[in-house]
Design an enzyme around this catalytic site. Sequence first.
Site, mmCIF file in Angstrom:
data_model
loop_
_atom_site.group_PDB
_atom_site.id
_atom_site.type_symbol
_atom_site.label_atom_id
_atom_site.label_comp_id
_atom_site.label_asym_id
_atom_site.label_seq_id
_atom_site.Cartn_x
_atom_site.Cartn_y
_atom_site.Cartn_z
ATOM 1 N N SER A 1 0.805 -1.179 0.096
ATOM 2 C CA SER A 1 0.166 -0.068 0.015
ATOM 3 C C SER A 1 0.860 1.244 0.050
ATOM 4 O O SER A 1 2.173 1.021 -0.084
ATOM 5 C CB SER A 1 -0.974 0.103 1.158
ATOM 6 N N LYS B 1 -3.851 9.085 -8.363
ATOM 7 C CA LYS B 1 -4.047 7.557 -7.559
ATOM 8 C C LYS B 1 -5.515 7.509 -8.121
ATOM 9 O O LYS B 1 -6.572 7.924 -7.737
ATOM 10 C CB LYS B 1 -4.036 8.005 -6.254
ATOM 11 N N LYS C 1 6.428 9.176 -7.206
ATOM 12 C CA LYS C 1 7.412 8.071 -6.991
ATOM 13 C C LYS C 1 8.592 8.551 -7.594
ATOM 14 O O LYS C 1 8.747 9.310 -8.489
ATOM 15 C CB LYS C 1 6.849 6.962 -7.859
ATOM 16 N N CYS D 1 -43.930 -1.337 1.055
ATOM 17 C CA CYS D 1 -45.491 -1.150 0.960
ATOM 18 C C CYS D 1 -46.038 -2.540 0.429
ATOM 19 O O CYS D 1 -45.628 -3.197 -0.833
ATOM 20 C CB CYS D 1 -45.802 -0.136 0.063
#
Length: 683
Positions: A87, A127, A302, A438
């Site tokens: 992650s 992302k 990154k 209903c």
Amino acid sequence: MGHTSPSAELINQATELRDLLNQHNQRYYVHDDPVISDSEYDQLLRRLQDLEEQYPQLLSPDSPTQRVGAAPLPAFKQVRHELPMLSLNNAFDDTELEEFDRRMRERLKLGAEEKHQSTLEYACEPKLDGLAVSLLYRDGVFERGATRGDGETGEDITLNLRTIASVPLCLSGDNIPPLLEVRGEVYMPLAGFKAFNARAEAADEKVFINPRNAAAGSLRQLDSKITAARPLELCVYSVGISEGWTLPATHVEILNQLNQWGFLISPLLDTAANIDACVAYYQKAKELRATLNYDIDGIVFKVNRLDHQRQLGFVARAPRWAIARKFPAEEATTQLLDVEFQVGRTGAITPVARLDPVFVGGVTVSNATLHNRDEIARLGVKIGDTVVVRRAGDVIPQVARVLLEDRPSTARAIVFPEHCPACESALSRIEGEAAVRCTAGLICPAQRKQAIKHFASRDALDIEGLGDKLVDQLVDAGCIHSLPDIYHLKVAELAALERLAEKSASNLVAAIEASKQTTLPRFLYALGIREVGKATARSLAQHFGSLENLQEADEDSLKSVADVGPIVAGFVRQFFTNTDTLKVIGDLRDAGVQWPDIEVLEQAALPLSGETWVLTGSLNTMMRSDAKARLEALGAKVAGSVSANTTRVVAGDKAGSKLAKAEALNVPTINETEFVEYLTSIE
Ligand code: IVH
């Protein structure tokens, strides 16, 4: 069919068609640069389908004709990720981002004190808000796909991924490595999400809360045909394991190479020379966000150089060299003015928040769903409260929470109605179901309106001109009380309605007349039986052939139909044992609604009815023709080729391509001994 071998010329043709189709597919989905029209594409596809049908030997799992989904799986297999799927750490403001950059340069010994003394290049990409997947290619052919799961072990969703057009079934280009695992995000583009929900809502079926849930729900289907019908896309963002590929020097070069081989990469991929450029990229992306056709929830930065990445390594479950700068959740506060209760086609009562209009996530929101009674209890919300409304790309705005400290003394509790707000009938709540319904069925005007709209809709009896507004008008004016009344509408009566000219009125009457000639699947779907969508209506029609057979079917024979489990079987039984609905059906037929019965090939009562078997290889203890006759006597169809619809393959000695295909499609196979045992056990 399928017994003769294709000529060399036909084999070449099939290969060429496959290559061409794969190329066009890629141009369309990955490079957004189609060079042929949709109908030309369809023609090529049809030609290949014809060839494969005629010569099943030509069919391979990587054929572009195979994106339609395969037979349902009993469960997902587990897949262990050789390299764990990680992650990302988050940064919630610019300071945290700058801190991250400082740590990177410190570790890499790139001038930690003076901010720009020595800079560090970053790859910047959105992302994506979907579901992380891993795809394994062997010799350029898609072999296995998996979810991330807990990062160590995921689920095998190969068949589902194969249905996604932007998942290349085979790679193209130069120097394709013998083994390649790519990783990326599967997501549902917003347009597809909206269309899907609009359709679900019209059919009173479950809508997805947001595109992320929609993508996750669509991928985790045991029946890949369901996935095939969902508009999903794959965008790749990294490489996992690989063999025979000397990785380039940077992350961006990796992604460009993956793109060359046929994967979609983010069109927003860019580099930033230093952290200030990252901040600028983030600001620009934040503005662009509202114009994108997919949800993003931040930007991933990154460190671009792979040697730097290796040096930096990992901490816990995340790489040190990457960070996600998250967008703030799009929220706004407003006042809850009132709560209204809407009645859906199947009677479900949905509380809807009426809000003081507020601008959030690019649109003005004045209504938000409160879902059901449980959700109201969870929020603890009262009318008059100040509430936080969230629209994180969600098309349906949500009430996220209540600002209790701002609660006025005049706030009043939301009272869930005891009776149907449209017809005053009793409400009921079935155990285990969140919805309160209903119980009045078509007596309830709200349900009646929805039922008529559904009956007239395009996939049902397709009555052009009988739209939602007109249905409301007709029901309110008392012109239609139940479905059969549609067929007694007169031009004069219609023309007397506001906004309907004589010409449109007679067009409408003609369209109503034309709708009388229909088909059994359409009619069944049009009736609006709970949980009976188009596909189930088709399966029921094909299985039973006539309405009479279906009406008489008990739960067990209903359950033997594809897509029908105990719940749906129960709804179907309930529907056809209700005297009111039987009267509606009778009246519709009296009014002239008709359809041809469908020839039912199998005897419904036989043990293998509805099953399709394939015999392959040579059998030692019986003639192939006897085996076939015995299967047919038990109600099975015996087919010459394996497809996703095959129930079981009997593999005799020297079974070849059909066995391989069965394995590729996860169709169960048994050997001759097992087959003989099985036959004797049920004959
Ligand atoms: S890189 C080793 N890049 O975010 C790096 N992840 O919070 C791991 N995600 O599970 C992931 N867009 O599902 C990366 N451009 C992107 C991404 C991305 C979305 C997701 C991914 C991952 C999660 C991590």
